[in-house]
Design an enzyme around this catalytic site. Structure first.
Site, short mmCIF file in Angstrom:
data_model
loop_
_atom_site.label_atom_id
_atom_site.label_comp_id
_atom_site.label_asym_id
_atom_site.label_seq_id
_atom_site.Cartn_x
_atom_site.Cartn_y
_atom_site.Cartn_z
N HIS A 56 38.90 39.94 44.57
CA HIS A 56 37.48 40.32 44.66
C HIS A 56 36.72 39.74 43.48
CE1 HIS A 56 39.06 43.53 42.10
NE2 HIS A 56 37.84 43.97 41.84
N HIS A 58 34.91 40.85 40.87
CA HIS A 58 34.65 41.43 39.55
C HIS A 58 35.15 40.50 38.44
CE1 HIS A 58 34.24 45.76 41.31
NE2 HIS A 58 33.11 45.09 41.32
N ASP A 60 36.64 40.92 35.70
CA ASP A 60 38.00 41.08 35.17
C ASP A 60 39.06 40.59 36.17
OD1 ASP A 60 37.29 43.41 36.73
OD2 ASP A 60 39.09 44.39 35.97
N HIS A 61 38.61 39.88 37.22
CA HIS A 61 39.54 39.27 38.18
C HIS A 61 39.30 37.77 38.35
CE1 HIS A 61 41.14 43.22 39.56
NE2 HIS A 61 40.04 43.58 38.93
N HIS A 115 36.46 49.29 47.55
CA HIS A 115 36.11 49.04 46.15
C HIS A 115 34.96 48.05 46.09
CE1 HIS A 115 36.78 48.56 41.86
NE2 HIS A 115 36.96 47.26 42.00
N ASP A 138 42.16 45.82 43.15
CA ASP A 138 41.71 47.16 42.77
C ASP A 138 41.53 48.07 43.99
OD1 ASP A 138 41.58 46.16 40.21
OD2 ASP A 138 39.39 46.27 40.04
N HIS A 176 45.73 46.87 37.60
CA HIS A 176 45.50 47.61 36.36
C HIS A 176 46.65 48.57 36.08
CE1 HIS A 176 41.24 46.52 35.60
NE2 HIS A 176 41.17 46.41 36.93
FE FE Z 1 39.52 45.41 38.03
ZN ZN Z 2 37.34 45.63 40.47
#
Ligand code: FE
Ligand code: ZN
Length: 258
Positions: A56, A58, A60-61, A115, A138, A176
């Protein structure tokens, strides 16, 4: 040929997963939040990066992907076709049910909204001696699930049901290290669950030793993750709801404030 799966801990609590075929000198990476540790690992292993899998959009990905593409310009980037604007560097635009090949293993693409509205999961079915693997970003976490940022409880419920229906020995590579906190919440809503109590003890020992709790397994998640147990009487009672989607919505609401 067995694929090696390596977990690189980055940022505060993210995991980046490298899938490597060392003999063939090729590798893929799932959700590279940052590039440097991935580049270091691949160079030490003598592997060329051929595919970036994105679950996805975001940061942090996807944060490390542009830098990885500078180093390996021919690498493909797999991502959801319906997220073309938010993952603009995608080279292979995917939809639910797509089947591809990754380093000699078949891969199935699942669209699992909740999410985010265009979240993907990647499933490598069992083949030969290798067991099934799930990369779920996530959406599903060990002992929990991702926050509902863009989807409805009904969407997240059906996404989680699809993941829970995978074979019990499927390894769950979530993005995570949230397990300990997730299980604290789980125990608060499902206190009589013996499997959950055992898991909490096991996870506490792992964390005390500085060990990761990822990958998990689908059968363990089915037994202990409250978000996969919305049809069980104990959770229906605890949430004061019958409808499993309403149970999920109430669980998510309480976890957000836990
Ligand atoms: Fe994440
Ligand atoms: Zn995420």
């Amino acid at each position: 040929m067995a694929l090696e799966i390596v977990r690189l801990p980055v940022l505060r609590d993210n995991y980046v997963f490298v899938l490597a075929d060392r003999d063939g000198g090729q590798a893929a990476v799932v959700d590279p939040a940052v590039a440097a540790p991935v580049i270091d690992w691949l160079e030490a292993a003598g592997c060329e990066l051929t595919v970036v899998l994105q679950t996805h959009h975001h940061s942090d990905h996807i944060g490390g992907t542009p830098e990885l593409l500078q180093r390996w310009p021919r690498a493909e980037v797999w991502a959801a076709a319906s997220d073309r604007e938010r993952i603009p560097f995608q080279t292979r635009s995917l939809a639910d049910g797509d089947r591809l090949e990754l380093l000699g293993r078949p891969v199935e693409v699942l669209l699992v909204p909740g999410h985010t509205r265009a979240h993907l999961a990647y499933v490598l079915p069992a083949s030969g001696d290798a067991g099934p693997e799930l990369f779920c970003g996530d959406t599903l976490f060990a002992g929990g699930c991702g926050r509902l940022f863009e989807g409805t409880p009904a969407q997240l419920f059906s996404s989680l049901e699809r993941l829970a229906a995978l074979p019990g020995d499927t390894r769950v590579w979530c993005a995570h290290e949230y397990t300990e906190a997730n299980l604290r919440f789980a125990a608060s809503v499902d206190p009589a669950n013996n499997d959950l109590q055992q898991r909490i003890t096991a996870v506490a020992a792992l964390r005390a030793a500085g060990t990761a709790t990822v990958p998990s397994r689908i059968d363990l998640e089915r037994a202990t993750n409250p978000f996969l147990r919305c049809r069980t009487p104990a959770l229906q009672r605890a949430m004061g709801q019958q409808d499993p989607v309403a149970v999920l919505a109430e669980l998510r609401r309480r976890k957000d404030g836990f």
